[in-house]
Design a protein around this motif. Sequence first.
Motif, mmCIF file in Angstrom:
data_model
loop_
_atom_site.group_PDB
_atom_site.id
_atom_site.type_symbol
_atom_site.label_atom_id
_atom_site.label_comp_id
_atom_site.label_asym_id
_atom_site.label_seq_id
_atom_site.Cartn_x
_atom_site.Cartn_y
_atom_site.Cartn_z
ATOM 1 N N LEU A 1 -32.497 -15.435 -8.040
ATOM 2 C CA LEU A 1 -31.034 -14.426 -7.765
ATOM 3 C C LEU A 1 -30.860 -14.157 -6.272
ATOM 4 O O LEU A 1 -29.927 -14.268 -5.704
ATOM 5 C CB LEU A 1 -31.052 -13.219 -8.721
ATOM 6 C CG LEU A 1 -29.871 -12.353 -8.500
ATOM 7 C CD1 LEU A 1 -28.776 -13.002 -8.979
ATOM 8 C CD2 LEU A 1 -30.103 -10.984 -9.358
ATOM 9 N N ALA A 2 -32.182 -13.867 -5.695
ATOM 10 C CA ALA A 2 -32.312 -13.429 -4.065
ATOM 11 C C ALA A 2 -31.929 -14.810 -3.227
ATOM 12 O O ALA A 2 -31.056 -14.900 -2.392
ATOM 13 C CB ALA A 2 -33.549 -13.074 -3.794
ATOM 14 N N VAL B 1 -29.983 -17.360 -4.269
ATOM 15 C CA VAL B 1 -28.580 -17.950 -4.783
ATOM 16 C C VAL B 1 -27.784 -17.091 -3.671
ATOM 17 O O VAL B 1 -26.707 -17.287 -3.345
ATOM 18 C CB VAL B 1 -28.367 -17.610 -6.008
ATOM 19 C CG1 VAL B 1 -26.796 -17.876 -6.244
ATOM 20 C CG2 VAL B 1 -29.112 -18.801 -7.080
ATOM 21 N N ALA B 2 -28.217 -15.773 -3.858
ATOM 22 C CA ALA B 2 -27.333 -14.655 -3.028
ATOM 23 C C ALA B 2 -27.262 -15.249 -1.378
ATOM 24 O O ALA B 2 -26.430 -14.923 -0.707
ATOM 25 C CB ALA B 2 -27.948 -13.431 -2.970
ATOM 26 N N LEU B 3 -28.700 -15.559 -1.001
ATOM 27 C CA LEU B 3 -28.579 -15.672 0.484
ATOM 28 C C LEU B 3 -27.720 -16.835 0.811
ATOM 29 O O LEU B 3 -27.291 -17.152 1.658
ATOM 30 C CB LEU B 3 -30.110 -16.160 0.558
ATOM 31 C CG LEU B 3 -30.257 -16.740 2.082
ATOM 32 C CD1 LEU B 3 -30.206 -15.377 3.039
ATOM 33 C CD2 LEU B 3 -31.949 -17.121 2.358
ATOM 34 N N GLN B 4 -27.839 -18.170 -0.050
ATOM 35 C CA GLN B 4 -26.993 -19.080 0.006
ATOM 36 C C GLN B 4 -25.535 -18.840 -0.020
ATOM 37 O O GLN B 4 -24.819 -19.328 0.919
ATOM 38 C CB GLN B 4 -27.306 -20.237 -0.941
ATOM 39 C CG GLN B 4 -28.948 -20.696 -0.967
ATOM 40 C CD GLN B 4 -29.469 -20.988 0.489
ATOM 41 O OE1 GLN B 4 -28.823 -21.841 1.123
ATOM 42 N NE2 GLN B 4 -30.487 -20.491 0.863
ATOM 43 N N LEU B 5 -24.965 -18.019 -0.822
ATOM 44 C CA LEU B 5 -23.621 -17.544 -0.744
ATOM 45 C C LEU B 5 -23.103 -16.695 0.362
ATOM 46 O O LEU B 5 -22.272 -17.116 0.861
ATOM 47 C CB LEU B 5 -23.450 -16.860 -2.041
ATOM 48 C CG LEU B 5 -23.309 -17.390 -3.468
ATOM 49 C CD1 LEU B 5 -23.348 -16.241 -4.628
ATOM 50 C CD2 LEU B 5 -22.179 -18.299 -3.313
ATOM 51 N N PHE B 6 -24.349 -16.183 1.066
ATOM 52 C CA PHE B 6 -24.110 -15.307 2.118
ATOM 53 C C PHE B 6 -23.870 -16.070 3.369
ATOM 54 O O PHE B 6 -22.822 -16.390 4.083
ATOM 55 C CB PHE B 6 -25.279 -14.449 2.474
ATOM 56 C CG PHE B 6 -25.279 -13.896 3.899
ATOM 57 C CD1 PHE B 6 -24.386 -13.092 4.447
ATOM 58 C CD2 PHE B 6 -26.061 -14.303 4.822
ATOM 59 C CE1 PHE B 6 -24.375 -12.456 5.592
ATOM 60 C CE2 PHE B 6 -26.143 -14.101 6.190
ATOM 61 C CZ PHE B 6 -25.320 -13.069 6.551
#
Length: 249
Positions: free
Chosen positions: A15-16, A18-23
């Motif tokens: 999850l972390a 994926v969140a980083l890539q979205l950022f």
Amino acid sequence: MSLKAITRWLALVVLAFVALQLFFVLRVALMVVVDPESTTFQRSQAWQQLTATTGGPALHWRQEWVPYAQISDSLKRAVVAAEDDGFVNHEGVDWTAIEKNWDRNNRMQELAEKRMAANPKAAPRAIRIRGGSTITQQLAKNLLLSGERSMLRKGQELVLAMLLEQFLSKQRILEIYLNNVEWGDGVFGAQAAARRYYNKNANQLGSAEAARLAVMLPAPKRFEKQPQSAYLNGRTRVIMGRMNRTELP
């Protein structure tokens, strides 16, 4: 640790990630219309200056954003010729250059090991590692990543380089790069470099001046202190010879 706890931990890691890539995606997408105010590398350099000058002289910082059209074509050609002559054709990563430099680095390592085996008492020689980074990769690293060297960071750099190429035009990538790249201690971007070294604007740089600035890029702080370097003079002539054949976006 129970299987349930391990599964939860792995889920959090994913999850972390994926969140980083979205950022990163959002940051890059924003650059289509918004000029980045600073880069991760610049903020790191500013922090180093501040900690080094506590109680001493004020922080020295030169940077002024100028649009692509207000940067000399000579400087654009010189930087592409010096840093990434395949810039207009690759998709962010020059795999051929990476493979060639990988083979070259391995050969140099083998030669160094043979020399040490033949003469164990000899002082080891430093091996100059070549990476083959494109302008897009350099921009990805300076904009969004830390300066640490690891396979994980290099992998993220490759992903970001391809992401930049998907969202931004080649012209926009080069514009952002030229406005943020380091050209000396506290000197960032083409306009600041032109004012610092030639007391003129970025759109007024001639071929020789542009080539010299481009040659400084791998080690701007060192060449800033060694303006009469034999390497700097010789490499400048080489880049000037390439500039007329260099394609711009």
